[in-house]
Design an enzyme around this catalytic site. Structure first.
Site, mmCIF file in Angstrom:
data_model
loop_
_atom_site.group_PDB
_atom_site.id
_atom_site.type_symbol
_atom_site.label_atom_id
_atom_site.label_comp_id
_atom_site.label_asym_id
_atom_site.label_seq_id
_atom_site.Cartn_x
_atom_site.Cartn_y
_atom_site.Cartn_z
ATOM 1 N N HIS A 34 -5.525 -2.501 -4.710
ATOM 2 C CA HIS A 34 -5.681 -3.576 -5.690
ATOM 3 C C HIS A 34 -5.780 -2.965 -7.091
ATOM 4 O O HIS A 34 -5.929 -1.763 -7.243
ATOM 5 C CB HIS A 34 -7.007 -4.313 -5.466
ATOM 6 N N GLU A 116 -9.929 -0.824 -5.092
ATOM 7 C CA GLU A 116 -9.529 -1.286 -6.421
ATOM 8 C C GLU A 116 -9.297 -0.090 -7.327
ATOM 9 O O GLU A 116 -10.077 0.864 -7.317
ATOM 10 C CB GLU A 116 -10.630 -2.149 -7.047
ATOM 11 N N HIS A 154 -2.042 -5.572 -2.552
ATOM 12 C CA HIS A 154 -2.531 -6.944 -2.453
ATOM 13 C C HIS A 154 -1.369 -7.929 -2.597
ATOM 14 O O HIS A 154 -1.328 -8.958 -1.936
ATOM 15 C CB HIS A 154 -3.586 -7.170 -3.538
ATOM 16 N N ASP A 164 -1.063 -7.574 -7.803
ATOM 17 C CA ASP A 164 -1.556 -6.198 -7.893
ATOM 18 C C ASP A 164 -1.233 -5.375 -6.647
ATOM 19 O O ASP A 164 -1.075 -5.947 -5.577
ATOM 20 C CB ASP A 164 -3.071 -6.200 -8.179
#
EC number: 3.5.1.28
Length: 183
Positions: A34, A116, A154, A164
């Site tokens: 992400h 992330e 994602h 993303d």
């Protein structure tokens, strides 16, 4: 890079309340990459930690009023400088994927790990981020070997909702780094 009881040794721990147990007999078989920046396009502040711990101030920035109600988390964040922050142990289910599907299987949170990268879809990620993401991924593959053949964005598991990690993420570079032997 080592894991102890689901946590990365040496990562900064910021435990999130936004997680639960995976379904019985479920282990991670998928890595989802992400990106995040809070406020959008800004880096380095405390706001990602605040979002993932449910403490973001909706009045601190106009965008935060739109997201303060969310109960979301990721297993880890890799900041622009390469710092790794871990919010949820890897054996638990972080709430990062939302409504999602991978290879015909729904509810990706059940069987995935979400990482992330601090960034945006269109800004190049840093060398430190690629190095750290590859190191974390290799450690995960040591514990969860199926991840080696199941790494995605994602955008691929929720294409109608998410973009993303975006076109700025160099999948070929990442895969080469992951495939390199650890020293």
């Amino acid at each position: 890079m080592l894991l102890e009881q689901g946590w990365l040794v040496g990562a900064r721990r910021v435990p999130s309340p936004h997680y639960d147990c995976r379904p019985d007999d479920e282990t991670p078989t998928l890595l989802v990459v992400h990106n995040i920046s809070l406020p959008p396009g800004e880096f380095g502040g405390p706001w990602i930690d605040a979002l993932f711990t449910g403490t973001i101030d909706p009045q601190a920035h106009p965008f935060f009023a739109e997201i303060a109600h969310l109960r979301v988390s990721a297993h880890c964040l890799i900041r622009r400088d390469g710092e790794i922050v871990q919010y949820v142990p890897f054996d638990k289910r972080a709430w990062h994927a939302g409504v999602s599907q991978y290879q015909g299987r729904e509810r990706c949170n059940d069987f995935s790990i979400g990482i992330e990268l601090e960034g945006t879809d269109t800004l190049a990620y840093t060398d430190a981020q690629y190095q750290q993401l590859a190191a974390v991924t290799r450690a995960l593959i040591d514990c969860y070997p199926d991840i080696a053949k199941n790494m995605t964005g994602h955008c691929d598991i929720a294409p109608d909702r998410k973009t993303d990690p975006g076109p700025a993420f160099d999948w070929a570079r990442f895969r080469v780094l992951v495939s390199k032997e650890t020293t």
